[in-house]
Scaffold this motif. Structure first.
Motif, PDB file in Angstrom:
ATOM      1  N   LEU A 139       8.215   6.001 -12.067  1.00  0.00           N
ATOM      2  CA  LEU A 139       7.485   6.186 -10.803  1.00  0.00           C
ATOM      3  C   LEU A 139       6.054   6.630 -11.068  1.00  0.00           C
ATOM      4  CD1 LEU A 139      10.241   7.932  -8.660  1.00  0.00           C
ATOM      5  CD2 LEU A 139       9.432   5.582  -8.445  1.00  0.00           C
ATOM      6  N   ARG A 140       5.868   7.461 -12.084  1.00  0.00           N
ATOM      7  CA  ARG A 140       4.506   7.869 -12.443  1.00  0.00           C
ATOM      8  C   ARG A 140       3.716   6.665 -12.946  1.00  0.00           C
ATOM      9  NH1 ARG A 140       0.224   8.693 -12.185  1.00  0.00           N
ATOM     10  NH2 ARG A 140      -1.156  10.094 -13.311  1.00  0.00           N
ATOM     11  N   ASP A 141       4.334   5.814 -13.755  1.00  0.00           N
ATOM     12  CA  ASP A 141       3.656   4.631 -14.278  1.00  0.00           C
ATOM     13  C   ASP A 141       3.248   3.680 -13.156  1.00  0.00           C
ATOM     14  OD1 ASP A 141       3.935   5.584 -16.829  1.00  0.00           O
ATOM     15  OD2 ASP A 141       5.701   4.358 -17.308  1.00  0.00           O
ATOM     16  N   ARG A 142       4.000   3.717 -12.049  1.00  0.00           N
ATOM     17  CA  ARG A 142       3.693   2.850 -10.907  1.00  0.00           C
ATOM     18  C   ARG A 142       2.887   3.570  -9.827  1.00  0.00           C
ATOM     19  NH1 ARG A 142       8.389  -1.557  -9.706  1.00  0.00           N
ATOM     20  NH2 ARG A 142       8.586  -2.355 -11.827  1.00  0.00           N
ATOM     21  N   SER A 143       2.390   4.738 -10.165  1.00  0.00           N
ATOM     22  CA  SER A 143       1.488   5.498  -9.284  1.00  0.00           C
ATOM     23  C   SER A 143       2.157   5.962  -8.000  1.00  0.00           C
ATOM     24  CB  SER A 143       0.239   4.660  -8.937  1.00  0.00           C
ATOM     25  OG  SER A 143      -0.451   4.260 -10.096  1.00  0.00           O
ATOM     26  N   LEU A 144       3.468   6.066  -7.987  1.00  0.00           N
ATOM     27  CA  LEU A 144       4.169   6.557  -6.799  1.00  0.00           C
ATOM     28  C   LEU A 144       4.440   8.054  -6.883  1.00  0.00           C
ATOM     29  CD1 LEU A 144       6.626   3.601  -6.162  1.00  0.00           C
ATOM     30  CD2 LEU A 144       4.538   4.159  -4.913  1.00  0.00           C
ATOM     31  N   VAL A 145       4.386   8.594  -8.076  1.00  0.00           N
ATOM     32  CA  VAL A 145       4.450  10.042  -8.282  1.00  0.00           C
ATOM     33  C   VAL A 145       3.165  10.452  -8.982  1.00  0.00           C
ATOM     34  CG1 VAL A 145       5.571  11.879  -9.603  1.00  0.00           C
ATOM     35  CG2 VAL A 145       6.964  10.247  -8.340  1.00  0.00           C
ATOM     36  N   ALA A 146       2.530  11.479  -8.461  1.00  0.00           N
ATOM     37  CA  ALA A 146       1.287  11.972  -9.055  1.00  0.00           C
ATOM     38  C   ALA A 146       1.569  13.254  -9.819  1.00  0.00           C
ATOM     39  CB  ALA A 146       0.245  12.232  -7.968  1.00  0.00           C
ATOM     40  N   ARG A 147       0.706  13.556 -10.766  1.00  0.00           N
ATOM     41  CA  ARG A 147       0.818  14.814 -11.504  1.00  0.00           C
ATOM     42  C   ARG A 147      -0.325  15.723 -11.091  1.00  0.00           C
ATOM     43  NH1 ARG A 147       0.934  15.688 -18.090  1.00  0.00           N
ATOM     44  NH2 ARG A 147       0.922  17.972 -18.044  1.00  0.00           N
ATOM     45  N   ARG A 148       0.005  16.962 -10.731  1.00  0.00           N
ATOM     46  CA  ARG A 148      -0.992  17.955 -10.343  1.00  0.00           C
ATOM     47  C   ARG A 148      -0.774  19.187 -11.209  1.00  0.00           C
ATOM     48  NH1 ARG A 148      -2.002  19.556  -4.127  1.00  0.00           N
ATOM     49  NH2 ARG A 148      -2.886  17.452  -4.178  1.00  0.00           N
ATOM     50  N   GLY A 149      -1.541  19.304 -12.304  1.00  0.00           N
ATOM     51  CA  GLY A 149      -1.336  20.387 -13.246  1.00  0.00           C
ATOM     52  C   GLY A 149       0.026  20.242 -13.905  1.00  0.00           C
ATOM     53  N   GLU A 150       0.838  21.291 -13.821  1.00  0.00           N
ATOM     54  CA  GLU A 150       2.180  21.264 -14.397  1.00  0.00           C
ATOM     55  C   GLU A 150       3.227  20.774 -13.401  1.00  0.00           C
ATOM     56  OE1 GLU A 150       2.908  21.850 -17.615  1.00  0.00           O
ATOM     57  OE2 GLU A 150       0.729  21.919 -17.834  1.00  0.00           O
ATOM     58  N   ARG A 151       2.797  20.361 -12.235  1.00  0.00           N
ATOM     59  CA  ARG A 151       3.733  19.926 -11.197  1.00  0.00           C
ATOM     60  C   ARG A 151       3.542  18.454 -10.858  1.00  0.00           C
ATOM     61  NH1 ARG A 151       6.063  24.221  -8.051  1.00  0.00           N
ATOM     62  NH2 ARG A 151       5.526  26.243  -8.971  1.00  0.00           N
ATOM     63  N   LEU A 152       4.563  17.882 -10.249  1.00  0.00           N
ATOM     64  CA  LEU A 152       4.520  16.514  -9.760  1.00  0.00           C
ATOM     65  C   LEU A 152       4.393  16.549  -8.241  1.00  0.00           C
ATOM     66  CD1 LEU A 152       7.420  15.047 -11.936  1.00  0.00           C
ATOM     67  CD2 LEU A 152       4.971  15.038 -12.441  1.00  0.00           C
ATOM     68  N   GLN A 153       4.044  15.395  -7.668  1.00  0.00           N
ATOM     69  CA  GLN A 153       3.830  15.366  -6.223  1.00  0.00           C
ATOM     70  C   GLN A 153       3.958  13.950  -5.692  1.00  0.00           C
ATOM     71  OE1 GLN A 153      -0.111  16.600  -5.076  1.00  0.00           O
ATOM     72  NE2 GLN A 153       0.350  16.595  -2.893  1.00  0.00           N
ATOM     73  N   LEU A 154       4.525  13.836  -4.500  1.00  0.00           N
ATOM     74  CA  LEU A 154       4.419  12.613  -3.708  1.00  0.00           C
ATOM     75  C   LEU A 154       3.306  12.846  -2.700  1.00  0.00           C
ATOM     76  CD1 LEU A 154       8.104  11.626  -2.764  1.00  0.00           C
ATOM     77  CD2 LEU A 154       6.793  10.959  -4.772  1.00  0.00           C
ATOM     78  N   TYR A 155       2.319  11.959  -2.647  1.00  0.00           N
ATOM     79  CA  TYR A 155       1.279  12.108  -1.635  1.00  0.00           C
ATOM     80  C   TYR A 155       1.891  11.927  -0.246  1.00  0.00           C
ATOM     81  CZ  TYR A 155      -2.105  11.999  -5.425  1.00  0.00           C
ATOM     82  OH  TYR A 155      -2.817  12.293  -6.558  1.00  0.00           O
ATOM     83  N   ALA A 156       1.234  12.517   0.750  1.00  0.00           N
ATOM     84  CA  ALA A 156       1.812  12.626   2.087  1.00  0.00           C
ATOM     85  C   ALA A 156       2.331  11.296   2.653  1.00  0.00           C
ATOM     86  CB  ALA A 156       0.795  13.254   3.048  1.00  0.00           C
ATOM     87  N   PRO A 157       1.587  10.171   2.583  1.00  0.00           N
ATOM     88  CA  PRO A 157       2.133   8.934   3.130  1.00  0.00           C
ATOM     89  C   PRO A 157       3.408   8.480   2.417  1.00  0.00           C
ATOM     90  CG  PRO A 157      -0.247   8.762   2.827  1.00  0.00           C
ATOM     91  CD  PRO A 157       0.185  10.008   2.132  1.00  0.00           C
ATOM     92  N   ILE A 158       3.443   8.639   1.083  1.00  0.00           N
ATOM     93  CA  ILE A 158       4.639   8.250   0.329  1.00  0.00           C
ATOM     94  C   ILE A 158       5.799   9.169   0.677  1.00  0.00           C
ATOM     95  CG2 ILE A 158       5.589   7.930  -1.987  1.00  0.00           C
ATOM     96  CD1 ILE A 158       2.729   7.391  -2.957  1.00  0.00           C
ATOM     97  N   ARG A 159       5.515  10.472   0.772  1.00  0.00           N
ATOM     98  CA  ARG A 159       6.566  11.429   1.130  1.00  0.00           C
ATOM     99  C   ARG A 159       7.124  11.142   2.525  1.00  0.00           C
ATOM    100  NH1 ARG A 159       3.878  15.643   0.043  1.00  0.00           N
ATOM    101  NH2 ARG A 159       3.143  16.222   2.105  1.00  0.00           N
ATOM    102  N   SER A 160       6.246  10.822   3.462  1.00  0.00           N
ATOM    103  CA  SER A 160       6.688  10.521   4.819  1.00  0.00           C
ATOM    104  C   SER A 160       7.580   9.280   4.842  1.00  0.00           C
ATOM    105  CB  SER A 160       5.469  10.308   5.724  1.00  0.00           C
ATOM    106  OG  SER A 160       5.869  10.077   7.050  1.00  0.00           O
ATOM    107  N   PHE A 161       7.205   8.259   4.079  1.00  0.00           N
ATOM    108  CA  PHE A 161       8.032   7.049   3.998  1.00  0.00           C
ATOM    109  C   PHE A 161       9.366   7.356   3.333  1.00  0.00           C
ATOM    110  CE2 PHE A 161       9.596   3.363   1.679  1.00  0.00           C
ATOM    111  CZ  PHE A 161       9.611   2.384   2.662  1.00  0.00           C
TER     112      PHE A 161
END
Length: 463
Positions: free
Chosen positions: A325-347
């Motif tokens: 998912l990170r390789d496909r840019s659907l999960v982002a890395r923020r420091g030591e944490r991961l994140q789904l950006y708001a539009p992806i999380r909402s979907f």
């Protein structure tokens, strides 16, 4: 133009599995034993005789906000193959469009959205370059296109929305770059190609001040925009869609309606092309079932999350799925944490996440005594799903420290005991309800807190 590579440029040196059909040399290397037969000459002539066109690049409808640093880095990159990666809606096409406009002469824009097979990619490239199929012999169209491009001399192409045909591009693009030394390619894709000499730029969301500036420029409003920008994780396309709603809604009301924003059509080339939901669904459908399940389950997180938390929520195979998912840019890395950006999380929250909410609550419940200030939103989500005593106490402790104290009282409403009364007293004291706070401290047996409350009431003699 493209000059010296920047420090942030990543060049991959490993060819991804399944490609290329014939191992290509590094970009810019000489092609061994290149044929000089009649077919080669015909294709080169076809390229020479074809007029250079700028094709149908999407129009620039609004000025670009921010991105000056990233644009400078891409311009300075010496690579002949540059790939802009990032999640849906982050602005990859808009950045490419800005670069395209700077060198419109001799540049060609080729839309690869929806193309999958190698022959589809070849047909769109040939069409974009103005090459008629009848001019190209079908014996080896890959090399034929390469020779035709070589015949054009200096050529700069943008291959936009290439995520659906990454495998095909891995096979053909290195060959074209090797056959045509004056060819340069800028690719936009959610996924890197992973071929030799690829210069990779990960396109992040805007900086918070840039996001507010974009909302201000699009809506005409001056104040109250920071919470909306933060709620949308400063993703440019989500900001554009929300700004259009600000003629009707307040910024706070627009932030509350993020799921409905996913259905707003986005404009491409002066026409409504697809909603953000369509874009996200296309990215989701391209995933394997295991990866679909992983992104759906990660939607339960309220904000950034640790890898350990994700493994607890996703279950078996989580680490590999998260990497894909990170390789496909659907999960982002923020420091030591991961994140789904708001539009992806909402979907993701609209999909079937199975027992993800139970797993999420269990993870934070088990760590309730050790949690610090950072996971407040996660504790809120876990407590809303499972209002257990450990989660209520952990949530109340953070809310007493950070506020709002009224929410701490709500979390403690169905619980009692000395620990609960001590927390309840602190929340009441913060609210200025000193008599109620003193009564709570008395029930808790917290004499020091009770003395402090009595002092606050002016009853020094009792203190």
């Amino acid at each position: 133009s493209i000059g010296t590579p920047s420090a942030s440029t990543t060049c991959t040196s490993r060819v991804s599995p399944g490609a290329p059909r014939v191992p290509p040399p590094s970009i810019g290397a000489e092609v061994d034993a290149q044929p000089t037969n009649e077919s080669t000459i015909i294709h080169r002539i076809a390229g020479i005789l074809t007029p250079v066109t700028t094709s149908s690049a999407p129009p620039i409808l609004t000025p670009l906000v921010g991105r000056a640093g990233l644009l400078a880095e891409v311009r300075a990159c010496a690579g002949r193959l540059v790939t802009l990666t990032g999640p849906p809606g982050v602005g990859k096409t808009r950045l490419a469009r800005e670069l395209f406009e700077e060198r419109r002469e001799g540049a060609t824009w080729i839309d690869l959205a929806g193309a999958v097979a190698e022959d589809e990619v070849q047909a769109r490239v040939a069409d974009g370059l103005g090459l008629r199929p009848s001019w190209l012999e079908p014996v080896d169209l890959v090399d034929g296109l390469g020779w035709a491009i070589e015949g054009r001399g200096e050529t700069w192409v943008v291959l936009d929305e290439a995520e659906s045909c990454v495998d095909a591009l891995r096979r053909v693009l290195p060959r074209w770059l090797a056959l045509a030394p004056e060819l340069r390619a800028l690719v936009t894709s959610r996924e890197r190609l992973g071929v030799a000499d690829e210069a990779l730029f990960d396109v992040p969301p805007l900086e918070p001040d840039e996001a507010v500036a974009q909302l201000r420029a699009r809506s005409g409003l001056e104040t109250g925009l920071e919470p909306l920008a933060a709620a949308l994780d400063v993703v440019p396309l989500a900001l554009e869609i929300a700004a259009a709603r600000l003629t009707l809604l307040s910024p706070d009301a627009a932030a509350e309606r993020l799921p409905s924003q996913l259905d707003v059509l986005t404009a491409r080339g002066g026409r409504a092309r697809a909603s953000l939901r369509d874009t996200l669904r296309g990215a989701w459908l391209a995933l394997d079932p295991e990866d679909q399940r992983a992104v759906d389950r990660c939607g339960v997180f309220a904000g950034p999350f640790t890898v350990d938390a994700a493994e607890a929520v996703v279950g078996e195979g989580a680490l590999d799925a998260l990497q894909r998912l990170r390789d496909r840019s659907l999960v982002a890395r923020r420091g030591e944490r991961l994140q789904l950006y708001a539009p992806i999380r909402s979907f993701a929250r609209e999909q079937d996440a199975g027992d993800a909410a139970d797993r999420h609550a269990a993870y934070f419940e088990a760590r309730a005594e050790r949690l610090d200030v950072s996971p407040l939103d996660e504790l809120r989500a876990a407590h809303a799903h499972r209002p257990s005593r450990p989660l209520a106490l952990a949530l109340a402790r953070l809310l007493v420290r950070r506020g709002p104290p009224k929410e701490a009282l709500d979390a403690l409403e169905d619980h009692d005991g000395p620990v609960v009364d001590a927390l309840r007293g602190r929340a009441l004291e913060t609210l200025g309800r000193i008599d109620d706070a003193a009564a709570a401290f008395a029930r808790a047996g917290d004499l020091a807190a009770l003395a402090s409350a009595d002092l606050a009431r002016g009853r020094i003699e009792e203190a």
